[in-house]
Write an enzyme that holds these catalytic residues in place. Structure first.
Site, PDB file in Angstrom:
ATOM      1  N   VAL A 169      41.049  40.426  41.719  1.00 51.14           N
ATOM      2  CA  VAL A 169      42.046  39.838  42.616  1.00 51.14           C
ATOM      3  C   VAL A 169      42.483  40.804  43.727  1.00 51.14           C
ATOM      4  CG1 VAL A 169      44.084  40.327  41.133  1.00 51.14           C
ATOM      5  CG2 VAL A 169      44.107  38.381  42.690  1.00 51.14           C
ATOM      6  N   TYR A 179      32.565  41.024  27.344  1.00 49.93           N
ATOM      7  CA  TYR A 179      33.419  42.200  27.565  1.00 49.93           C
ATOM      8  C   TYR A 179      34.442  42.324  26.427  1.00 49.93           C
ATOM      9  CZ  TYR A 179      36.415  45.509  30.117  1.00 49.93           C
ATOM     10  OH  TYR A 179      37.142  46.603  30.506  1.00 49.93           O
ATOM     11  N   ASP A 180      35.079  41.202  26.117  1.00 45.97           N
ATOM     12  CA  ASP A 180      36.126  41.212  25.080  1.00 45.97           C
ATOM     13  C   ASP A 180      35.559  41.689  23.741  1.00 45.97           C
ATOM     14  OD1 ASP A 180      37.102  39.882  27.237  1.00 45.97           O
ATOM     15  OD2 ASP A 180      37.906  38.155  26.148  1.00 45.97           O
ATOM     16  N   ASN A 199      45.561  45.331  33.654  1.00 45.63           N
ATOM     17  CA  ASN A 199      45.072  45.297  35.049  1.00 45.63           C
ATOM     18  C   ASN A 199      45.514  46.525  35.845  1.00 45.63           C
ATOM     19  OD1 ASN A 199      45.328  42.423  34.028  1.00 45.63           O
ATOM     20  ND2 ASN A 199      44.050  42.154  35.840  1.00 45.63           N
ATOM     21  N   ARG A 255      33.865  35.449  29.336  1.00 48.56           N
ATOM     22  CA  ARG A 255      34.453  36.787  29.196  1.00 48.56           C
ATOM     23  C   ARG A 255      34.145  37.410  27.837  1.00 48.56           C
ATOM     24  NH1 ARG A 255      38.920  36.222  33.284  1.00 48.56           N
ATOM     25  NH2 ARG A 255      39.681  38.269  32.708  1.00 48.56           N
TER      26      ARG A 255
HETATM   27  N1  UDP Z   1      41.968  35.564  41.004  1.00 48.14           N
HETATM   28  C1  UDP Z   1      42.228  34.740  42.084  1.00 48.14           C
HETATM   29  N2  UDP Z   1      41.499  34.915  43.212  1.00 48.14           N
HETATM   30  C2  UDP Z   1      40.544  35.860  43.343  1.00 48.14           C
HETATM   31  C3  UDP Z   1      40.289  36.723  42.248  1.00 48.14           C
HETATM   32  C4  UDP Z   1      41.015  36.526  41.087  1.00 48.14           C
HETATM   33  O1  UDP Z   1      43.092  33.864  42.022  1.00 48.14           O
HETATM   34  O2  UDP Z   1      39.933  35.953  44.424  1.00 48.14           O
HETATM   35  C5  UDP Z   1      42.783  35.413  39.788  1.00 48.14           C
HETATM   36  C6  UDP Z   1      41.976  35.276  38.496  1.00 48.14           C
HETATM   37  O3  UDP Z   1      41.630  33.930  38.264  1.00 48.14           O
HETATM   38  C7  UDP Z   1      42.956  35.824  37.488  1.00 48.14           C
HETATM   39  C8  UDP Z   1      43.747  36.879  38.255  1.00 48.14           C
HETATM   40  O4  UDP Z   1      43.544  36.580  39.619  1.00 48.14           O
HETATM   41  O5  UDP Z   1      43.845  34.821  37.055  1.00 48.14           O
HETATM   42  C9  UDP Z   1      43.287  38.293  37.974  1.00 48.14           C
HETATM   43  O6  UDP Z   1      41.894  38.309  38.119  1.00 48.14           O
HETATM   44  P1  UDP Z   1      41.038  39.631  38.020  1.00 48.14           P
HETATM   45  O7  UDP Z   1      39.604  39.236  38.142  1.00 48.14           O
HETATM   46  O8  UDP Z   1      41.549  40.642  38.975  1.00 48.14           O
HETATM   47  O9  UDP Z   1      41.346  40.222  36.584  1.00 48.14           O
HETATM   48  P2  UDP Z   1      41.411  39.585  35.116  1.00 48.14           P
HETATM   49  O10 UDP Z   1      41.274  38.099  35.202  1.00 48.14           O
HETATM   50  O11 UDP Z   1      40.284  40.202  34.380  1.00 48.14           O
HETATM   51  O12 UDP Z   1      42.732  39.973  34.629  1.00 48.14           O
END
Ligand code: UDP
Length: 310
Positions: A188, A146-147, A175, A143
């Site tokens: 997610v 991006y960060d 989010n 990551r």
């Molecule tokens: N996640 C999950 N299943 C998925 C997609 C994401 O469990 O199919 C989890 C991911 O590991 C994270 C959270 O959901 O802990 C949010 O993920 P997302 O990619 O939406 O955003 P970010 O991690 O950048 O906050």
């Protein structure tokens, strides 16, 4: 009539912002290179005489002979799937892209708002996250592109403010979900809705006990606009403080889709996936008079209609 330039205007949040500004009687120029944005997101705006769009990648300099009052930078791939596919491009977008827009703001004496991110806090050791927290980012992790791109873009904006007196705004966006998210985006909400609608097991990464706080896009756009109109030139968190585990997101999505005996499948947790995330929005409430209004239930219903139609 004010003129706004929206970089990333054909993207998920950018296209909603264009729509919002047009309703506020702005003249809007959207810029997008369509790497993750899509023409269909702005198709309904094309006939509006106050709307124009230019296909351009902000990693290249911009030569525009239109003057603008406000510049919003919403341009960047932002999904963990993109972090794997195009790390160098993401770094260029955050760094060069923001630099080109800052130059344009300088020429136009315009205000410029950067869409920064809760990712500047990394895998946070402070909870909930306040703007004064300096973060816990692994520069070398998946990551990191991006960060660090967004951290650099923040620092660059502050540099332009100090050196050139530019009016900058920095929104640290948490989010966000809603209509116009790419179904294949990998995040997610699109994943769970797409899976639940197809009655396929919902893919939980790790044990699913990690948390996120989900903001509906309409609320976020209002926060972005209020920030631009304010005098706050230091970073400000924009997000919904209602915290929820990934397991509970799965349950709520399945429930919204009417799938009572929903199935899940557990997959490994991606590297540096933040364990918990919740914005402290005290500053936004006090300084902008802003807080989210759309409940998760209401937002999920809108998301359901959207993903079903896709
Ligand atoms: N996640 C999950 N299943 C998925 C997609 C994401 O469990 O199919 C989890 C991911 O590991 C994270 C959270 O959901 O802990 C949010 O993920 P997302 O990619 O939406 O955003 P970010 O991690 O950048 O906050």
């Amino acid at each position: 009539m004010k003129t706004a330039l929206v970089a990333g205007g054909a993207g998920f949040i950018g296209s909603h912002l264009c729509e919002y500004l047009l309703k506020k009687n702005y003249k809007v120029f959207a810029i997008d290179c369509l790497v993750t944005g899509a023409r269909k997101n702005i198709q309904h705006l094309i006939d509006n005489p106050n709307f124009s769009w230019i296909e351009h990648d902000i990693t290249a300099p911009l030569f525009m002979n239109v003057s603008c009052d406000e510049i919003y930078n919403l341009a960047s791939p932002a999904s963990p799937v993109d972090f794997e596919k195009m790390p160098v491009y993401i770094l260029k977008t955050g760094a060069l892209g923001q630099m080109h827009l800052l130059e344009l703001a300088k020429q136009n004496k315009a205000r410029i708002l950067l869409a920064s991110t809760s990712e500047v806090y990394g895998d946070p050791l402070v909870h909930p996250q306040v703007e004064t927290y300096l973060g816990n980012v692994n520069t070398l992790g998946i990551r990191g592109c991006y960060d660090e791109a967004k951290r650099f873009a923040e620092a660059l904006s502050i540099g332009y403010k100090r050196m050139h007196g530019l009016q900058i705004r920095i929104a640290r966006i948490f989010n966000t979900y809603g209509t116009r998210m790419r179904p294949e985006d990998g995040r997610v909400i699109p994943n769970f809705f797409t899976q639940a609608l197809a009655k396929k097991p919902l893919t939980i990464y790790g044990d699913g006990k990690q948390t996120r706080s989900l903001c509906y896009v309409d609320d976020l756009v209002e926060g972005i606009y209020k920030l631009m109109q304010s005098s706050i030139d230091s970073p400000i968190n924009l997000g919904n403080p209602q915290e929820i585990t990934v397991l509970d997101i799965a349950k709520a999505v399945a429930n919204t889709c009417g799938w009572k005996d929903y199935k899940t499948t557990f997959l490994p947790l991606p590297e540096n996936d933040p364990k918990q995330r919740q914005p402290d929005i005290t500053k936004a409430k006090k300084e902008l008079g802003w807080e989210p209004k759309v409940s998760l239930e209401e937002g999920f219903k809108k998301a359901f209609d959207y993903f079903k139609a896709q």
